[in-house]
Design an enzyme around this catalytic site. Structure first.
Site, PDB file in Angstrom:
ATOM      1  N   ASP A   8       0.798  -1.240   0.000  1.00 26.79           N
ATOM      2  CA  ASP A   8       0.000   0.000   0.000  1.00 26.79           C
ATOM      3  C   ASP A   8       0.831   1.293   0.000  1.00 26.79           C
ATOM      4  O   ASP A   8       0.518   2.218   0.764  1.00 26.79           O
ATOM      5  CB  ASP A   8      -0.955   0.007   1.206  1.00 26.79           C
ATOM      6  CG  ASP A   8      -1.963  -1.134   1.169  1.00 26.79           C
ATOM      7  OD1 ASP A   8      -1.898  -1.963   0.252  1.00 26.79           O
ATOM      8  OD2 ASP A   8      -2.818  -1.195   2.071  1.00 26.79           O
ATOM      9  N   LYS A 106      -7.050  -4.780  -3.233  1.00 26.78           N
ATOM     10  CA  LYS A 106      -7.824  -5.318  -2.101  1.00 26.78           C
ATOM     11  C   LYS A 106      -8.749  -4.236  -1.576  1.00 26.78           C
ATOM     12  O   LYS A 106      -8.544  -3.049  -1.851  1.00 26.78           O
ATOM     13  CB  LYS A 106      -6.885  -5.789  -0.987  1.00 26.78           C
ATOM     14  CG  LYS A 106      -6.042  -4.669  -0.406  1.00 26.78           C
ATOM     15  CD  LYS A 106      -4.979  -5.227   0.532  1.00 26.78           C
ATOM     16  CE  LYS A 106      -4.132  -4.125   1.128  1.00 26.78           C
ATOM     17  NZ  LYS A 106      -4.859  -3.169   1.978  1.00 26.78           N
ATOM     18  N   CYS A 151      -2.098  -2.895   7.585  1.00 23.89           N
ATOM     19  CA  CYS A 151      -1.987  -3.757   6.402  1.00 23.89           C
ATOM     20  C   CYS A 151      -0.706  -4.568   6.378  1.00 23.89           C
ATOM     21  O   CYS A 151      -0.715  -5.719   5.936  1.00 23.89           O
ATOM     22  CB  CYS A 151      -2.179  -2.932   5.137  1.00 23.89           C
ATOM     23  SG  CYS A 151      -3.897  -2.359   5.027  1.00 23.89           S
TER      24      CYS A 151
HETATM   25  C1  VGL Z   1      -4.780   0.601   5.706  1.00 26.08           C
HETATM   26  C2  VGL Z   1      -6.395   1.373   7.119  1.00 26.08           C
HETATM   27  C3  VGL Z   1      -7.343   1.298   6.129  1.00 26.08           C
HETATM   28  C4  VGL Z   1      -3.341   0.234   5.489  1.00 26.08           C
HETATM   29  C5  VGL Z   1      -5.710   0.514   4.697  1.00 26.08           C
HETATM   30  O1  VGL Z   1      -2.872   0.226   4.345  1.00 26.08           O
HETATM   31  O2  VGL Z   1      -2.661  -0.063   6.506  1.00 26.08           O
HETATM   32  N1  VGL Z   1      -5.134   1.019   6.921  1.00 26.08           N
HETATM   33  N2  VGL Z   1      -6.989   0.865   4.920  1.00 26.08           N
END
Ligand code: VGL
Ligand code: ZN
Length: 198
Positions: A8, A106, A151
């Site tokens: 991410d 995702k 994540c």
């Molecule tokens: C994430 C919160 C919501 C992350 C993704 O990438 O850690 N955290 N969506």
């Protein structure tokens, strides 16, 4: 096959983004430098529809970071982030994306969140990443990205449960730290589950 799994590394998780991870941008030069040591580079991308149930804005009266139940699972509510086909969902511009061999998205199903790159938070659906990695003969994963306490953590725990040997590159990860010490706890949890923290 030396495999790097990038979690991410998207604009909304960088300083100034909708769900900024403190100092999240500091990992990018580290990740770019790491890439040359790997044979295979796989990245995940948080990729939500605008009506996603993890967004506080989609629950009247709710605030960021409230805890609710979403389709039978505990859910933290977040600011609107990483909406499909918006700038916030793009990889951070300084990340060397040309070296990425495969991308897994995702968080697409509006009824369930997906912190892990392998499965949604209820382990109801797979992203296909585990099967894809195994089909390529991958057994070990080095993991970097954001957020350490969400994540990255859930991806690492699922990777270990799927039988991969996992190394977490701590200097190439940053966390949200909603609660003081969350990142340290997350690293400890990953270590306890069998990951090497390097
Ligand atoms: C994430 C919160 C919501 C992350 C993704 O990438 O850690 N955290 N969506
Ligand atoms: Zn998300």
């Amino acid at each position: 096959m030396k495999t790097l799994l990038l979690i991410d590394i998207q604009n909304d998780f960088m300083p100034g983004g909708a769900l900024a991870v403190p100092d999240g941008d500091e990992i990018i030069p580290v990740v770019n430098a790491l890439m040359v040591d790997f044979d295979l580079i796989v990245a995940t991308q948080d990729w939500h529809p605008p009506d996603h149930g993890s967004f506080a804005a989609n629950h009247p009266g709710a605030k960021f970071f409230d805890q609710i139940e979403l389709d039978g699972l505990p859910q933290t509510l977040w600011p609107v982030h990483c909406v499909q086909n918006t700038g916030g969902a793009l990889f951070a511009p300084s990340l060397e994306t040309r070296r990425i061999d495969r991308l897994f998205t995702k968080g697409i199903n509006p009824r369930i969140d997906s912190y892990s790159g392998f499965f949604d938070n209820g382990h109801r659906a797979s992203t296909g990443m585990g099967e894809w990695l195994k089909a390529r003969g991958v057994r070990q994963l080095s993991v970097a990205g954001v957020a350490t306490d969400y994540c990255v953590k859930y991806t690492v725990l699922d990777a270990l449960a799927e039988g991969f040997e996992v190394e977490v590159i701590a200097e190439a990860c940053r966390g949200v730290n909603l609660g003081a010490g969350d990142v340290e706890c997350a690293l400890e949890e990953m270590r306890q589950a069998g990951a090497r923290i390097v």
